[in-house]
Scaffold this motif. Structure first.
Motif, PDB file in Angstrom:
ATOM      1  N   ILE A   3       0.842  -1.195   0.000  1.00 45.62           N
ATOM      2  CA  ILE A   3       0.000   0.000   0.000  1.00 45.62           C
ATOM      3  C   ILE A   3       0.879   1.247   0.000  1.00 45.62           C
ATOM      4  O   ILE A   3       1.905   1.303   0.681  1.00 45.62           O
ATOM      5  N   THR A   4       0.451   2.265  -0.752  1.00 54.83           N
ATOM      6  CA  THR A   4       1.185   3.519  -0.824  1.00 54.83           C
ATOM      7  C   THR A   4       0.218   4.671  -1.026  1.00 54.83           C
ATOM      8  O   THR A   4      -0.996   4.480  -1.163  1.00 54.83           O
ATOM      9  N   SER A   5       0.752   5.856  -1.044  1.00 58.95           N
ATOM     10  CA  SER A   5       0.058   7.043  -1.538  1.00 58.95           C
ATOM     11  C   SER A   5       0.938   7.647  -2.616  1.00 58.95           C
ATOM     12  O   SER A   5       2.170   7.646  -2.489  1.00 58.95           O
ATOM     13  N   LEU A   6       0.330   8.140  -3.672  1.00 63.47           N
ATOM     14  CA  LEU A   6       1.094   8.693  -4.779  1.00 63.47           C
ATOM     15  C   LEU A   6       1.525  10.117  -4.459  1.00 63.47           C
ATOM     16  O   LEU A   6       0.847  10.853  -3.743  1.00 63.47           O
ATOM     17  N   LYS A   7       2.655  10.497  -4.998  1.00 60.92           N
ATOM     18  CA  LYS A   7       3.228  11.805  -4.709  1.00 60.92           C
ATOM     19  C   LYS A   7       2.322  12.928  -5.200  1.00 60.92           C
ATOM     20  O   LYS A   7       1.603  12.770  -6.194  1.00 60.92           O
ATOM     21  N   PRO A   8       2.350  14.077  -4.516  1.00 59.27           N
ATOM     22  CA  PRO A   8       1.581  15.237  -4.990  1.00 59.27           C
ATOM     23  C   PRO A   8       1.969  15.577  -6.420  1.00 59.27           C
ATOM     24  O   PRO A   8       3.135  15.513  -6.804  1.00 59.27           O
ATOM     25  N   VAL A  48      -1.009  -1.186  -4.512  1.00 64.40           N
ATOM     26  CA  VAL A  48      -0.298  -1.218  -5.789  1.00 64.40           C
ATOM     27  C   VAL A  48       0.082  -2.637  -6.199  1.00 64.40           C
ATOM     28  O   VAL A  48       0.439  -2.878  -7.360  1.00 64.40           O
ATOM     29  N   HIS A  49       0.029  -3.552  -5.262  1.00 65.20           N
ATOM     30  CA  HIS A  49       0.328  -4.940  -5.604  1.00 65.20           C
ATOM     31  C   HIS A  49      -0.230  -5.852  -4.524  1.00 65.20           C
ATOM     32  O   HIS A  49      -0.155  -5.535  -3.330  1.00 65.20           O
ATOM     33  N   SER A  50      -0.811  -6.969  -4.924  1.00 62.96           N
ATOM     34  CA  SER A  50      -1.316  -7.974  -3.988  1.00 62.96           C
ATOM     35  C   SER A  50      -0.757  -9.335  -4.379  1.00 62.96           C
ATOM     36  O   SER A  50      -0.609  -9.640  -5.571  1.00 62.96           O
ATOM     37  N   TYR A  92       8.079  -6.268  -3.194  1.00 64.85           N
ATOM     38  CA  TYR A  92       7.603  -5.169  -4.033  1.00 64.85           C
ATOM     39  C   TYR A  92       8.687  -4.103  -4.138  1.00 64.85           C
ATOM     40  O   TYR A  92       9.281  -3.701  -3.134  1.00 64.85           O
ATOM     41  N   GLN A  93       8.921  -3.634  -5.351  1.00 64.32           N
ATOM     42  CA  GLN A  93       9.879  -2.565  -5.594  1.00 64.32           C
ATOM     43  C   GLN A  93       9.126  -1.265  -5.842  1.00 64.32           C
ATOM     44  O   GLN A  93       8.264  -1.190  -6.731  1.00 64.32           O
ATOM     45  N   MET A  94       9.473  -0.245  -5.060  1.00 66.02           N
ATOM     46  CA  MET A  94       8.784   1.031  -5.155  1.00 66.02           C
ATOM     47  C   MET A  94       8.981   1.690  -6.508  1.00 66.02           C
ATOM     48  O   MET A  94      10.030   1.553  -7.150  1.00 66.02           O
ATOM     49  N   LYS A  95       7.950   2.436  -6.930  1.00 68.42           N
ATOM     50  CA  LYS A  95       8.037   3.250  -8.146  1.00 68.42           C
ATOM     51  C   LYS A  95       8.384   4.697  -7.766  1.00 68.42           C
ATOM     52  O   LYS A  95       8.220   5.124  -6.631  1.00 68.42           O
ATOM     53  N   ASN A 122       6.910   7.425  -8.394  1.00 74.15           N
ATOM     54  CA  ASN A 122       5.802   8.317  -8.043  1.00 74.15           C
ATOM     55  C   ASN A 122       5.128   7.935  -6.726  1.00 74.15           C
ATOM     56  O   ASN A 122       4.057   8.450  -6.406  1.00 74.15           O
ATOM     57  N   GLU A 123       5.747   7.042  -5.950  1.00 74.78           N
ATOM     58  CA  GLU A 123       5.149   6.588  -4.693  1.00 74.78           C
ATOM     59  C   GLU A 123       5.861   7.222  -3.499  1.00 74.78           C
ATOM     60  O   GLU A 123       7.083   7.322  -3.469  1.00 74.78           O
ATOM     61  N   CYS A 124       5.075   7.655  -2.523  1.00 76.88           N
ATOM     62  CA  CYS A 124       5.629   8.329  -1.349  1.00 76.88           C
ATOM     63  C   CYS A 124       6.370   7.364  -0.428  1.00 76.88           C
ATOM     64  O   CYS A 124       7.404   7.716   0.150  1.00 76.88           O
ATOM     65  N   TYR A 125       5.841   6.188  -0.264  1.00 76.58           N
ATOM     66  CA  TYR A 125       6.356   5.196   0.677  1.00 76.58           C
ATOM     67  C   TYR A 125       5.725   3.863   0.297  1.00 76.58           C
ATOM     68  O   TYR A 125       4.881   3.790  -0.611  1.00 76.58           O
ATOM     69  N   ILE A 126       6.090   2.830   1.014  1.00 75.97           N
ATOM     70  CA  ILE A 126       5.413   1.548   0.828  1.00 75.97           C
ATOM     71  C   ILE A 126       5.273   0.892   2.194  1.00 75.97           C
ATOM     72  O   ILE A 126       6.166   0.989   3.044  1.00 75.97           O
ATOM     73  N   ARG A 127       4.149   0.270   2.420  1.00 77.37           N
ATOM     74  CA  ARG A 127       3.928  -0.530   3.619  1.00 77.37           C
ATOM     75  C   ARG A 127       3.154  -1.772   3.217  1.00 77.37           C
ATOM     76  O   ARG A 127       2.569  -1.827   2.127  1.00 77.37           O
TER      77      ARG A 127
END
Length: 421
Positions: A354-359, A370-372, A380-383, A385-390
């Motif tokens: 789970i993430t939130s996309l950057k402003p 973003v992935h299940s 999972y590898q962060m993109k 445009n993603e703020c963080y990943i959890r």
């Protein structure tokens, strides 16, 4: 000349023998050879939100601590409202029984012995009273080095704008009274400032965390994001009355977490981390906020308040309501989060990243899965445009003692991939 040489040689031999004997003594010392002290990182299980007869719980504190100890917990914080379990406190036997049941004192005596339970007639009105034992008196009966630890703590229970503002302070030296404030946000800030000043003045780490934000729908994501010195809140609280899932007008706690961190990311503020707790009050099998529903698993070398708090401040923990992990590691070079479940036979798992996309991202989504992955291990590898990943891990098994309808066993990792300063 020969006698001097013989003397020096004899001295050297004695020194070698003494050193060897000293080393043998060290090698044989059971304390120094204890695996607990062998500098190994491991997980420690604990609950940081617990109530007893010292405030509005319905059980003696040592009975509560013994319940957790017997079920494999490694640490427990008693967090009664605006009080720590210290000093002399006598409580009416009638009040104790009315709050619990008629067998509570008999069970107390059976567990700790006739001579441990202190009963008297009140010097004021002659009523029967039981003495509530303070932490510094009963902890010696329960604590075991490297196995179980009690931490002195408090739930600072304030109000503002007619709403509850509760913050736990773990590892306090003395009780702290609510600081107040004209608004909910101001009350949060004032109480947090008081806790941090207490930490500094006493020279001991104190972990503050915001309790049940949706209790009375007292706090918003904007409030929690604005109190930037606070890094912890309850992503899961086992009390049935804290509105964990929100309603048609209020976000769930899960979504609120991502809203908080989306705001914080945009402001360049460190993320909020999520804790799971019991908020236990009821220990006799009746409906209510019972123990054993939520906990934290802290990755630390030693079982001390200082090491546990330091590990949590580094994000070296996850929150759980029933799912255990063997791995939750983030590689900052590849920006990859790996999660491995300590799988239980007969259960299956879904791992959501789970993430939130950057402003500025169109559309700007918050709390986006973003992935299940179905299984007990996922990466999972962060993109960019993603703020963080959890990660949120959900079992197909029902929670053993649910606090809301259709609750499943879950685990939450902390948000990672945050920009470094």
């Amino acid at each position: 000349m020969k006698s001097r040489f013989r003397f020096s040689l004899l001295t050297l031999m004695l020194l070698v023998c003494h050193t060897s004997a000293a080393q043998d003594a060290v090698n044989e010392d059971p304390i120094l050879q204890d695996p607990i002290l062998q500098d190994q990182v491991r997980y420690w299980k604990g609950n940081l939100h617990t109530h007893s007869l010292w405030s509005d719980g319905d059980q003696f504190p040592e009975m509560i601590a013994d319940w957790y100890r017997q079920r494999g917990y490694n640490f427990l914080a008693l967090t009664d409202h605006n009080v720590i379990s210290a000093g002399q406190r006598w409580m009416s036997l009638k009040k104790i029984v009315d709050r619990s049941d008629s067998g509570i004192v008999d069970r107390y005596r059976q567990r700790f012995g006739e001579h441990w339970v202190e009963q008297r007639k009140s010097p004021k009105n002659g009523d029967e009273e039981i003495r509530l034992k303070p932490l510094n008196e009963f902890r010696a009966l329960l604590e075991t080095r490297g196995e179980f630890l009690m931490i002195q703590a408090e739930e600072i229970s304030d109000r503002s704008e007619g709403k509850p503002v509760h913050i736990n302070a773990t590892n306090v030296a003395e009780a702290l009274m609510p600081a107040g404030g004209d608004t909910v946000r101001e009350a949060m800030q004032n109480n947090l400032r008081m806790i941090l000043e207490h930490e500094k003045s006493h020279g001991r780490p104190v972990l503050p965390h915001i309790n049940h934000p949706n209790f009375g729908y007292a706090m918003t994501a904007e409030d929690l994001a604005a109190v930037v010195a606070e890094k912890f809140f309850e992503v899961y609280n086992g009390h049935p009355g804290v509105n964990q899932l929100g309603d048609e007008h209020h976000a769930s706690i899960e979504l609120m977490w991502d809203q908080i961190n989306a705001i914080r990311f945009a402001a360049g503020v460190e993320p909020m981390m999520g804790i799971a707790t019991d908020d236990s009050h009821e220990y006799h099998g009746r409906a209510g906020s019972r123990p054993g529903r939520g906990w934290v698993m802290v990755r630390s070398r030693f079982l001390t308040p200082e090491y546990l708090i330091a590990a949590m401040r580094q994000g070296e923990f996850y929150a759980s309501s029933g799912v255990s992990l063997t791995q939750h590691d983030f590689d900052p070079q590849t920006r990859t989060l790996t999660v491995t479940v300590d799988a239980v036979e007969g259960e299956s798992y879904r791992i959501d990243f789970i993430t939130s996309l950057k402003p500025g991202t169109d559309p700007h989504k918050i709390g986006l899965v973003v992935h299940s992955h179905d299984g007990d291990k996922a990466t999972y590898q962060m993109k960019d445009n993603e703020c963080y990943i959890r990660a949120l891990v959900t079992s197909n098994a029902a929670h053993h003692d649910p606090s809301f309808k259709d609750q499943k066993k879950q685990a939450w990792t902390q948000p990672v991939g945050w920009p470094t300063k």
